[in-house]
Design a protein around this motif. Sequence first.
Motif, PDB file in Angstrom:
ATOM      1  N   PHE A  16     -34.860  23.222  26.726  1.00  0.00           N
ATOM      2  CA  PHE A  16     -34.383  24.342  25.903  1.00  0.00           C
ATOM      3  C   PHE A  16     -35.130  25.623  26.252  1.00  0.00           C
ATOM      4  O   PHE A  16     -34.530  26.701  26.349  1.00  0.00           O
ATOM      5  CB  PHE A  16     -34.572  23.997  24.424  1.00  0.00           C
ATOM      6  N   LEU A  17     -36.454  25.526  26.468  1.00  0.00           N
ATOM      7  CA  LEU A  17     -37.257  26.699  26.804  1.00  0.00           C
ATOM      8  C   LEU A  17     -36.796  27.318  28.110  1.00  0.00           C
ATOM      9  O   LEU A  17     -36.654  28.548  28.222  1.00  0.00           O
ATOM     10  CB  LEU A  17     -38.734  26.317  26.862  1.00  0.00           C
ATOM     11  N   ALA A  76     -39.535  45.284  35.471  1.00  0.00           N
ATOM     12  CA  ALA A  76     -39.110  45.079  34.084  1.00  0.00           C
ATOM     13  C   ALA A  76     -38.590  43.657  33.867  1.00  0.00           C
ATOM     14  O   ALA A  76     -38.898  43.007  32.860  1.00  0.00           O
ATOM     15  CB  ALA A  76     -38.039  46.107  33.715  1.00  0.00           C
ATOM     16  N   ALA A  77     -37.793  43.167  34.817  1.00  0.00           N
ATOM     17  CA  ALA A  77     -37.257  41.811  34.698  1.00  0.00           C
ATOM     18  C   ALA A  77     -38.376  40.773  34.746  1.00  0.00           C
ATOM     19  O   ALA A  77     -38.387  39.797  33.972  1.00  0.00           O
ATOM     20  CB  ALA A  77     -36.237  41.552  35.804  1.00  0.00           C
ATOM     21  N   PHE A  78     -39.365  40.979  35.643  1.00  0.00           N
ATOM     22  CA  PHE A  78     -40.459  40.008  35.795  1.00  0.00           C
ATOM     23  C   PHE A  78     -41.360  40.006  34.557  1.00  0.00           C
ATOM     24  O   PHE A  78     -41.636  38.947  33.975  1.00  0.00           O
ATOM     25  CB  PHE A  78     -41.265  40.361  37.047  1.00  0.00           C
ATOM     26  N   VAL A  79     -41.798  41.189  34.141  1.00  0.00           N
ATOM     27  CA  VAL A  79     -42.690  41.272  32.980  1.00  0.00           C
ATOM     28  C   VAL A  79     -41.977  40.813  31.711  1.00  0.00           C
ATOM     29  O   VAL A  79     -42.542  40.080  30.883  1.00  0.00           O
ATOM     30  CB  VAL A  79     -43.228  42.707  32.815  1.00  0.00           C
ATOM     31  N   PHE A  85     -41.009  34.242  27.924  1.00  0.00           N
ATOM     32  CA  PHE A  85     -41.375  32.831  28.079  1.00  0.00           C
ATOM     33  C   PHE A  85     -42.567  32.476  27.193  1.00  0.00           C
ATOM     34  O   PHE A  85     -42.573  31.442  26.512  1.00  0.00           O
ATOM     35  CB  PHE A  85     -41.695  32.555  29.545  1.00  0.00           C
ATOM     36  N   TYR A  86     -43.580  33.347  27.170  1.00  0.00           N
ATOM     37  CA  TYR A  86     -44.782  33.083  26.376  1.00  0.00           C
ATOM     38  C   TYR A  86     -44.474  33.068  24.880  1.00  0.00           C
ATOM     39  O   TYR A  86     -44.902  32.153  24.151  1.00  0.00           O
ATOM     40  CB  TYR A  86     -45.842  34.137  26.696  1.00  0.00           C
ATOM     41  N   LEU A  87     -43.717  34.075  24.416  1.00  0.00           N
ATOM     42  CA  LEU A  87     -43.417  34.161  22.986  1.00  0.00           C
ATOM     43  C   LEU A  87     -42.528  33.018  22.521  1.00  0.00           C
ATOM     44  O   LEU A  87     -42.760  32.435  21.455  1.00  0.00           O
ATOM     45  CB  LEU A  87     -42.749  35.510  22.681  1.00  0.00           C
ATOM     46  N   ILE A  88     -41.516  32.684  23.305  1.00  0.00           N
ATOM     47  CA  ILE A  88     -40.618  31.590  22.928  1.00  0.00           C
ATOM     48  C   ILE A  88     -41.353  30.249  22.957  1.00  0.00           C
ATOM     49  O   ILE A  88     -41.127  29.377  22.108  1.00  0.00           O
ATOM     50  CB  ILE A  88     -39.388  31.561  23.850  1.00  0.00           C
ATOM     51  N   LYS A  89     -42.262  30.088  23.911  1.00  0.00           N
ATOM     52  CA  LYS A  89     -43.040  28.844  23.987  1.00  0.00           C
ATOM     53  C   LYS A  89     -43.873  28.656  22.733  1.00  0.00           C
ATOM     54  O   LYS A  89     -43.970  27.540  22.192  1.00  0.00           O
ATOM     55  CB  LYS A  89     -43.938  28.870  25.225  1.00  0.00           C
ATOM     56  N   ARG A  90     -44.474  29.727  22.232  1.00  0.00           N
ATOM     57  CA  ARG A  90     -45.236  29.650  20.980  1.00  0.00           C
ATOM     58  C   ARG A  90     -44.310  29.396  19.794  1.00  0.00           C
ATOM     59  O   ARG A  90     -44.650  28.663  18.869  1.00  0.00           O
ATOM     60  CB  ARG A  90     -46.013  30.946  20.764  1.00  0.00           C
TER      61      ARG A  90
END
Length: 362
Positions: A16-17, A76-79, A85-90
């Motif tokens: 899902f992530l 912009a796309a990379f950052v 990814f980091y926020l959704i993972k948390r």
Amino acid sequence: MSRINNYFSTLIPSGFLWRLTFLNILVIVTATAISGWAIYNTACSLVAGVGDLDGRTQQRFNSTLLNYLWIFMIAAAFVGSLLHFYLIKRLIKPIRSLIQSTEKLKLGDYPEPVQVNKQDEIGQLVTQYNGLIAQLQTNEQQRKKLVSDLSHEIRTPLSNLNGYLQALKDGDIVGDKVLFASLHQESNRLSQMIEQLEQLKEWDYLSTQSVVKKEMYEIESQLTQCVAMFDRALMQKNIPIQVEVESCKLYINIEGIQQVISNLLENAMRYYEGIGPILVTGKKQGKGYCISITGPSNPIPVNEREKVFMRFYRLDSSRSRLTGGSGLGLAISKEIVERHHQGEIGIETTDNSNTFWIVLPR
């Protein structure tokens, strides 16, 4: 079409992530590409209209602007993707914990409560899940206790019956009226215990439901009917009874309340000692209606009063076996009364009597 779907399914990770991150990258790239294309064309048009540049200089400006836009869009796309990814993972960390906890539960082990720090939708889901696990553990403990207590309670009358029947079969003893009466009493004890267990199981089920069937009844006539059912037994035991009931309409489950009154009357008869009548009263009390049954008897000790409402608990186990008590009647009564909104049940004692009372809302 199915082949195309299968092809894309193999390209996109199943997690899902990862799927959410891939979707986010697609959205960011599309948005930045459209924005970059709009900025590029707008800037080139403005410079060409007001900049008064020659063709070679205009071309160099266009090329430089396009290169910078490509750099900004890729950055912009990379950052944005890394931050997403980091926020959704948390954000979905509790969901991963739920998956691990569910896998452990599937193997038959009760997991530790899942930690939750927020009360958003995911936090509420985790809280409800932890409550479900706690309820499952409680149900399992009660089931084991019930099976253990039941096996212990049934073993005694069965052993008595088997022992006497074996002795009769071997000719070691001769049957007489007293012996057969005793065997019949043990048989009745088993039947009553099984019947009460069925009632207890029914009310255990009802206690988990949000609705129990209730209707408006005149309590005076219902109490009179309950007492009338014991007239013959009271006459045989030469026990007087006195009824003082005030008229009142109550919103109750009538089958359950009749069972409660019958259990309390049966207890008053079983443990009747001394002189004087069994007193049944009913009267309005504040916002409730109080029903009490008082019987002459040896007083119940203070430290035993709450325990008598526990399942299978008996004050005097030897006496209860002889009289047929199973330790379930008062437990059933407590279940039924407390299922009524603000219903209460309790006991009061004097030197020569015990009073069981219940309060039902008016």
